[in-house]
Design a protein around this motif. Structure first.
Motif, PDB file in Angstrom:
ATOM      1  N   GLU A 333       0.823  -1.215   0.000  1.00 27.69           N
ATOM      2  CA  GLU A 333       0.000   0.000   0.000  1.00 27.69           C
ATOM      3  C   GLU A 333       0.857   1.266   0.000  1.00 27.69           C
ATOM      4  O   GLU A 333       0.454   2.311   0.514  1.00 27.69           O
ATOM      5  N   LEU A 334       2.039   1.181  -0.619  1.00 31.84           N
ATOM      6  CA  LEU A 334       2.938   2.332  -0.668  1.00 31.84           C
ATOM      7  C   LEU A 334       2.294   3.543  -1.333  1.00 31.84           C
ATOM      8  O   LEU A 334       2.512   4.683  -0.906  1.00 31.84           O
ATOM      9  N   GLU A 335       1.479   3.321  -2.380  1.00 35.12           N
ATOM     10  CA  GLU A 335       0.803   4.458  -3.036  1.00 35.12           C
ATOM     11  C   GLU A 335      -0.020   5.251  -2.021  1.00 35.12           C
ATOM     12  O   GLU A 335       0.009   6.488  -2.007  1.00 35.12           O
ATOM     13  N   GLU A 336      -0.745   4.551  -1.175  1.00 36.01           N
ATOM     14  CA  GLU A 336      -1.540   5.233  -0.151  1.00 36.01           C
ATOM     15  C   GLU A 336      -0.627   5.928   0.854  1.00 36.01           C
ATOM     16  O   GLU A 336      -0.919   7.028   1.319  1.00 36.01           O
ATOM     17  N   GLY A 337       0.491   5.296   1.179  1.00 30.70           N
ATOM     18  CA  GLY A 337       1.444   5.912   2.090  1.00 30.70           C
ATOM     19  C   GLY A 337       1.996   7.221   1.542  1.00 30.70           C
ATOM     20  O   GLY A 337       2.147   8.200   2.277  1.00 30.70           O
ATOM     21  N   LEU A 338       2.278   7.254   0.244  1.00 29.17           N
ATOM     22  CA  LEU A 338       2.755   8.487  -0.384  1.00 29.17           C
ATOM     23  C   LEU A 338       1.678   9.575  -0.319  1.00 29.17           C
ATOM     24  O   LEU A 338       1.967  10.741  -0.037  1.00 29.17           O
ATOM     25  N   ALA A 339       0.439   9.173  -0.561  1.00 30.29           N
ATOM     26  CA  ALA A 339      -0.666  10.138  -0.502  1.00 30.29           C
ATOM     27  C   ALA A 339      -0.826  10.695   0.915  1.00 30.29           C
ATOM     28  O   ALA A 339      -1.039  11.904   1.108  1.00 30.29           O
ATOM     29  N   LEU A 340      -0.726   9.838   1.917  1.00 30.97           N
ATOM     30  CA  LEU A 340      -0.814  10.298   3.307  1.00 30.97           C
ATOM     31  C   LEU A 340       0.344  11.240   3.645  1.00 30.97           C
ATOM     32  O   LEU A 340       0.158  12.240   4.342  1.00 30.97           O
ATOM     33  N   SER A 341       1.536  10.925   3.142  1.00 30.70           N
ATOM     34  CA  SER A 341       2.695  11.774   3.414  1.00 30.70           C
ATOM     35  C   SER A 341       2.504  13.169   2.847  1.00 30.70           C
ATOM     36  O   SER A 341       2.931  14.167   3.454  1.00 30.70           O
ATOM     37  N   ARG A 342       1.870  13.274   1.700  1.00 38.36           N
ATOM     38  CA  ARG A 342       1.668  14.585   1.070  1.00 38.36           C
ATOM     39  C   ARG A 342       0.700  15.456   1.857  1.00 38.36           C
ATOM     40  O   ARG A 342       0.668  16.664   1.666  1.00 38.36           O
ATOM     41  N   GLN A 343      -0.075  14.861   2.755  1.00 37.94           N
ATOM     42  CA  GLN A 343      -0.996  15.652   3.580  1.00 37.94           C
ATOM     43  C   GLN A 343      -0.259  16.461   4.645  1.00 37.94           C
ATOM     44  O   GLN A 343      -0.839  17.383   5.225  1.00 37.94           O
ATOM     45  N   ARG A 344       0.977  16.091   4.952  1.00 33.84           N
ATOM     46  CA  ARG A 344       1.826  16.784   5.923  1.00 33.84           C
ATOM     47  C   ARG A 344       1.256  16.745   7.350  1.00 33.84           C
ATOM     48  O   ARG A 344       1.580  17.582   8.178  1.00 33.84           O
ATOM     49  N   ARG A 345       0.417  15.762   7.629  1.00 36.30           N
ATOM     50  CA  ARG A 345      -0.078  15.608   8.991  1.00 36.30           C
ATOM     51  C   ARG A 345       0.974  14.993   9.897  1.00 36.30           C
ATOM     52  O   ARG A 345       0.973  15.201  11.108  1.00 36.30           O
ATOM     53  N   TRP A 346       1.856  14.191   9.316  1.00 33.81           N
ATOM     54  CA  TRP A 346       2.914  13.538  10.074  1.00 33.81           C
ATOM     55  C   TRP A 346       4.247  13.820   9.399  1.00 33.81           C
ATOM     56  O   TRP A 346       4.307  14.070   8.190  1.00 33.81           O
TER      57      TRP A 346
END
Length: 357
Positions: A333-346
């Motif tokens: 699920e790396l694609e989803e991980g990249l999307a979450l990273s772009r949110q800058r929440r973490w």
């Protein structure tokens, strides 16, 4: 041991990742080691690469921040089952940059993990995979078990680069400004705090300024009025700060930093690792009249990784390192991980091969 690995293969910006099977090497050369990756964290440079902001050979296995265990070894002193972190770059140890200039991170034969073509070697060149092949010139540093995987994973990029950057701050410095409260900046705050400096950290996000405060810094809003900003700095350091570390990657930060560093101070450029870094509008006069030392830092030497791991071992109970981390997802699920990273929440999102169902 299985004869194959799984990896996420990057074909280029705008193209989906491919979850592929890659054959493991049938034998290792002297000095090589095969790691089973326990966890890999998503670095901002991989967001730049997948977003097309920086060039990358393709197809490739991205990812360089990680922690793993030795699955097979042809290197003396590196035992099967040992938990290790590795240097982001493999260097020859013989060229003029390795020996004469003491910059192995600029080796003439440099190889960087997560930045190499799939056809370079066996293809297991990045951390977004179940396995990674360490080359003979790569430092491998044991990781104490008390350091959590997610924290250990960031040691071989953000932390080691921060160690190298803070090393540029002269002995005797009493104050510093860190520009940017990403992971680089947060680690720099903690390292400077451990040295006993008074630390300011500027970031436009209030939640990140609050986070920096938990790592020993006083928050500063870079969007505040320049006069007010300078007044706050002068309350801490009457002549301006002794050193500024630019870790935001934002070009306007440089002009602000040059204004806030004292005459005779040090300015360390770290975050400008992308093409959009033209410093137009900054005159040489500003640097000359203030008698400044300007230093660029890119990556690190193996000793900085060793120092970073030791810093974590010493302080793992002192700072809230795990609060820097967001969710951990399966490698698939790396694609989803990249999307979450772009949110800058973490500051970091992670993927773990062992979570595959």
């Amino acid at each position: 041991m299985t004869d194959h690995a799984f990896a996420q293969v990057f074909a280029g910006p705008g193209q989906p990742l491919r979850y592929e099977r890659i054959r493991l090497p049938s034998s290792l050369r002297p000095g090589e080691a095969l790691l089973a990756v326990d966890l890999a964290t998503i670095c901002g440079s991989d967001l730049h690469t997948t977003g097309g902001r920086r060039r990358q050979p393709t197809p490739a296995v991205l990812g360089h921040e990680g922690v793993g265990r030795v699955a097979a070894s042809e290197r003396g002193g590196l035992e099967v089952g040992e938990r290790v972190s590795w240097s982001i770059a493999d260097s020859c140890g013989q060229c003029r940059f390795c020996l004469g200039h003491h910059l192995p991170e600029k080796c003439l034969h440099l190889f960087k993990y997560g930045h190499a073509d799939l056809d370079d070697g066996c293809g297991l060149n990045g951390a977004y995979a179940t396995h990674l092949l360490l080359r003979p010139g790569t430092a491998a540093v044991p990781v104490p078990e008390e350091i959590p995987d997610g924290v250990a994973s960031t040691a071989n990029c953000a932390l080691s680069t921060a160690v190298n950057s803070v090393e540029q701050v002269p002995e005797g410095a009493a104050s510093a400004l860190v520009q940017g409260a990403g992971l680089l900046g947060i680690y720099a705050c903690a390292l400077l705090n451990e040295r006993g400096l008074r630390v300011l950290c500027s970031d436009p996000l209030p939640e990140r300024r609050d986070l920096a405060a938990r790592f020993g810094a006083v928050g500063l809003d870079p969007a505040s009025d320049p006069g007010e900003r300078r007044e706050r700095v002068l309350e801490l350091a009457p002549d301006g700060v002794d050193a500024v570390l630019e870790m935001s990657g934002e070009t306007p930060a440089v002009a602000a930093g040059l204004d806030l560093v004292r005459t005779g101070g040090t300015y360390v450029l770290v975050g400008m690792v992308h093409p959009d870094s033209d410093l137009a509008g900054i005159t040489g006069e500003r640097i000359v009249f203030k008698c400044l030392t300007i230093r660029g830092v890119h990556n690190y030497s193996p000793r900085h990784l060793q120092e970073g791991i030791e810093f974590l071992r010493r302080t793992v109970g002192r700072y809230p390192f795990e609060d820097l981390l967001g969710p951990t997802l399966p490698l698939s699920e790396l694609e989803e991980g990249l999307a979450l990273s772009r949110q800058r929440r973490w500051l970091r999102v992670a993927v773990a091969p062992g979570m595959e169902g």
